[in-house]
Design a protein around this motif. Structure first.
Motif, PDB file in Angstrom:
ATOM      1  N   GLU A 125       0.384  -2.068  -8.496  1.00 19.62           N
ATOM      2  CA  GLU A 125       1.806  -2.172  -7.958  1.00 19.62           C
ATOM      3  C   GLU A 125       2.112  -3.644  -7.885  1.00 19.62           C
ATOM      4  OE1 GLU A 125       5.339  -0.748  -6.317  1.00 19.62           O
ATOM      5  OE2 GLU A 125       3.603   0.597  -6.917  1.00 19.62           O
ATOM      6  N   ARG A 179       2.133   6.442  -7.129  1.00 14.95           N
ATOM      7  CA  ARG A 179       0.859   6.838  -7.522  1.00 14.95           C
ATOM      8  C   ARG A 179       0.036   5.812  -8.417  1.00 14.95           C
ATOM      9  NH1 ARG A 179       2.544  13.215  -8.695  1.00 14.95           N
ATOM     10  NH2 ARG A 179       2.444  13.681  -6.523  1.00 14.95           N
ATOM     11  N   LYS A 204       0.751  -1.254   0.100  1.00 17.37           N
ATOM     12  CA  LYS A 204       0.012  -0.006  -0.025  1.00 17.37           C
ATOM     13  C   LYS A 204       0.750   1.321   0.087  1.00 17.37           C
ATOM     14  CE  LYS A 204      -3.960   2.033   2.468  1.00 17.37           C
ATOM     15  NZ  LYS A 204      -4.968   1.845   3.468  1.00 17.37           N
ATOM     16  N   VAL A 205       1.952   1.207   0.791  1.00 10.50           N
ATOM     17  CA  VAL A 205       2.896   2.409   0.882  1.00 10.50           C
ATOM     18  C   VAL A 205       3.587   2.644  -0.349  1.00 10.50           C
ATOM     19  CG1 VAL A 205       5.022   3.275   2.022  1.00 10.50           C
ATOM     20  CG2 VAL A 205       3.038   2.347   3.535  1.00 10.50           C
ATOM     21  N   ALA A 259       1.220   4.024  -3.035  1.00  8.67           N
ATOM     22  CA  ALA A 259       1.073   5.403  -2.782  1.00  8.67           C
ATOM     23  C   ALA A 259       2.219   6.158  -3.403  1.00  8.67           C
ATOM     24  CB  ALA A 259       0.683   5.746  -1.327  1.00  8.67           C
ATOM     25  N   LYS A 260       3.377   5.645  -3.132  1.00  2.18           N
ATOM     26  CA  LYS A 260       4.485   6.361  -3.679  1.00  2.18           C
ATOM     27  C   LYS A 260       4.676   6.475  -5.022  1.00  2.18           C
ATOM     28  CE  LYS A 260       8.055   4.738  -0.164  1.00  2.18           C
ATOM     29  NZ  LYS A 260       9.036   4.129   0.081  1.00  2.18           N
ATOM     30  N   SER A 305      -2.479   1.945  -7.776  1.00  5.06           N
ATOM     31  CA  SER A 305      -3.354   1.178  -7.088  1.00  5.06           C
ATOM     32  C   SER A 305      -2.655   0.052  -6.521  1.00  5.06           C
ATOM     33  CB  SER A 305      -4.276   0.634  -7.879  1.00  5.06           C
ATOM     34  OG  SER A 305      -4.103  -0.202  -8.787  1.00  5.06           O
TER      35      SER A 305
END
Length: 58
Positions: free
Chosen positions: A38, A32, A25-26, A29-30, A34
């Motif tokens: 990722e 940009r 999840k992290v 997010a880094k 989903s």
């Protein structure tokens, strides 16, 4: 009704070791992305390292 690529894509349930979901999840997010994107990118990268050619999504 219009169908989107995500509606016709192959689906696969995956079990992650404890703590991996939060790490993914992290990282997502880094970048940009989903979490799904990722994970797909991580698998694609691992396959390229092994020399495996994956079919490109259309």
């Amino acid at each position: 009704m219009k169908r989107y690529p995500s509606q016709t894509a192959d689906r696969f349930m995956i079990r992650l070791p404890d703590g991996w979901r939060d790490v993914i999840k992290v990282e997502a997010a880094k970048n940009r992305r989903s979490m799904n994107s990722e994970i797909v990118e991580a698998i694609a990268t691992a396959m390229r390292v092994k020399g495996v050619q994956l079919e490109q999504a259309s």
